[in-house]
Design a protein around this motif. Structure first.
Motif, PDB file in Angstrom:
ATOM      1  N   LYS A  34      18.301  -8.818 -34.716  1.00 28.60           N
ATOM      2  CA  LYS A  34      17.486  -9.228 -33.579  1.00 28.60           C
ATOM      3  C   LYS A  34      17.544 -10.744 -33.470  1.00 28.60           C
ATOM      4  CE  LYS A  34      14.270  -5.439 -34.287  1.00 28.60           C
ATOM      5  NZ  LYS A  34      12.890  -5.097 -34.645  1.00 28.60           N
ATOM      6  N   THR A  35      17.598 -11.234 -32.235  1.00 25.14           N
ATOM      7  CA  THR A  35      17.737 -12.671 -32.015  1.00 25.14           C
ATOM      8  C   THR A  35      16.743 -13.135 -30.956  1.00 25.14           C
ATOM      9  OG1 THR A  35      20.082 -12.580 -32.577  1.00 25.14           O
ATOM     10  CG2 THR A  35      19.353 -14.488 -31.334  1.00 25.14           C
ATOM     11  N   VAL A  36      16.225 -14.337 -31.151  1.00 24.25           N
ATOM     12  CA  VAL A  36      15.329 -14.977 -30.196  1.00 24.25           C
ATOM     13  C   VAL A  36      15.621 -16.466 -30.205  1.00 24.25           C
ATOM     14  CG1 VAL A  36      13.438 -15.345 -31.835  1.00 24.25           C
ATOM     15  CG2 VAL A  36      12.925 -15.085 -29.409  1.00 24.25           C
ATOM     16  N   GLU A  37      15.326 -17.136 -29.094  1.00 31.70           N
ATOM     17  CA  GLU A  37      15.528 -18.580 -29.022  1.00 31.70           C
ATOM     18  C   GLU A  37      14.195 -19.295 -28.876  1.00 31.70           C
ATOM     19  OE1 GLU A  37      18.355 -19.302 -25.899  1.00 31.70           O
ATOM     20  OE2 GLU A  37      20.033 -18.758 -27.198  1.00 31.70           O
ATOM     21  N   ALA A  95       7.854 -16.160 -34.484  1.00 34.88           N
ATOM     22  CA  ALA A  95       9.007 -15.412 -33.988  1.00 34.88           C
ATOM     23  C   ALA A  95       9.412 -14.322 -34.970  1.00 34.88           C
ATOM     24  CB  ALA A  95      10.177 -16.362 -33.732  1.00 34.88           C
ATOM     25  N   ASP A 120       6.975 -11.537 -34.617  1.00 30.27           N
ATOM     26  CA  ASP A 120       7.212 -10.808 -33.370  1.00 30.27           C
ATOM     27  C   ASP A 120       8.450  -9.925 -33.440  1.00 30.27           C
ATOM     28  OD1 ASP A 120       4.969 -12.046 -32.325  1.00 30.27           O
ATOM     29  OD2 ASP A 120       6.107 -13.450 -31.059  1.00 30.27           O
ATOM     30  N   LEU A 121       9.481 -10.382 -34.147  1.00 30.96           N
ATOM     31  CA  LEU A 121      10.697  -9.583 -34.285  1.00 30.96           C
ATOM     32  C   LEU A 121      10.484  -8.381 -35.202  1.00 30.96           C
ATOM     33  CD1 LEU A 121      13.372 -12.417 -34.416  1.00 30.96           C
ATOM     34  CD2 LEU A 121      12.981 -10.784 -32.560  1.00 30.96           C
ATOM     35  N   ARG A 144      18.126 -21.057 -32.371  1.00 28.25           N
ATOM     36  CA  ARG A 144      18.343 -19.617 -32.333  1.00 28.25           C
ATOM     37  C   ARG A 144      17.961 -19.013 -33.686  1.00 28.25           C
ATOM     38  NH1 ARG A 144      23.535 -19.199 -30.161  1.00 28.25           N
ATOM     39  NH2 ARG A 144      22.491 -19.416 -28.179  1.00 28.25           N
TER      40      ARG A 144
END
Length: 134
Positions: A2-5, A26, A29-30, A128
């Motif tokens: 899973k990826t978030v910026e 983050a 949340d992931l 990222r």
């Protein structure tokens, strides 16, 4: 994976911005229980480091030492954009850090924090985060 910026706005040419709380949020949340979190700058003139995040003097000292290091060099940079010092410092600090996730939380030591290392600001930066559960 899973990826978030995370978007970060910097305000100085050289700056160490604590992004610890945003990275922890983050990761929560992931939702990984256990695994690895890769925190990466997507820029060639900004890095990522883990260091003390309790005393704000550490950030100031890192900045002061980075500037002193560059100013002590007897070198003529040729890069037309005039930011070769930024590329050099990013190479020294590195573009990413990998940390473990344990029981759903980023596994940092008591005083540790995550910093975006700005060497060519002020700018808008993207960090990222990629989480691999395992």
């Amino acid at each position: 994976m899973k990826t978030v910026e995370i978007e970060v706005r910097t305000s100085d040419r050289y700056e160490f911005v604590s992004i610890t709380d945003r990275v922890k949020e983050a990761v929560r949340d992931l939702g990984p229980q256990n695994g690895l979190c890769v925190i990466a700058s997507t820029h060639t003139t900004a890095g990522i480091t883990v260091n003390e995040d309790f005393d704000p003097d550490v950030r100031r000292d890192l900045r002061t030492a980075s500037e002193a290091l560059i100013n002590s060099l007897d070198v003529t940079f040729r890069h037309a954009e005039g930011n070769s010092d930024s590329h050099l410092l990013t190479s020294f600090f590195g573009p990413s850090e990998t940390l473990t996730v344990t029981d759903g939380s980023l596994d940092l030591g008591r005083w540790q924090g995550v910093y975006l290392c700005e060497f060519d600001g002020p700018r808008n930066r993207t960090v990222r985060l990629s989480v691999l559960e395992g």
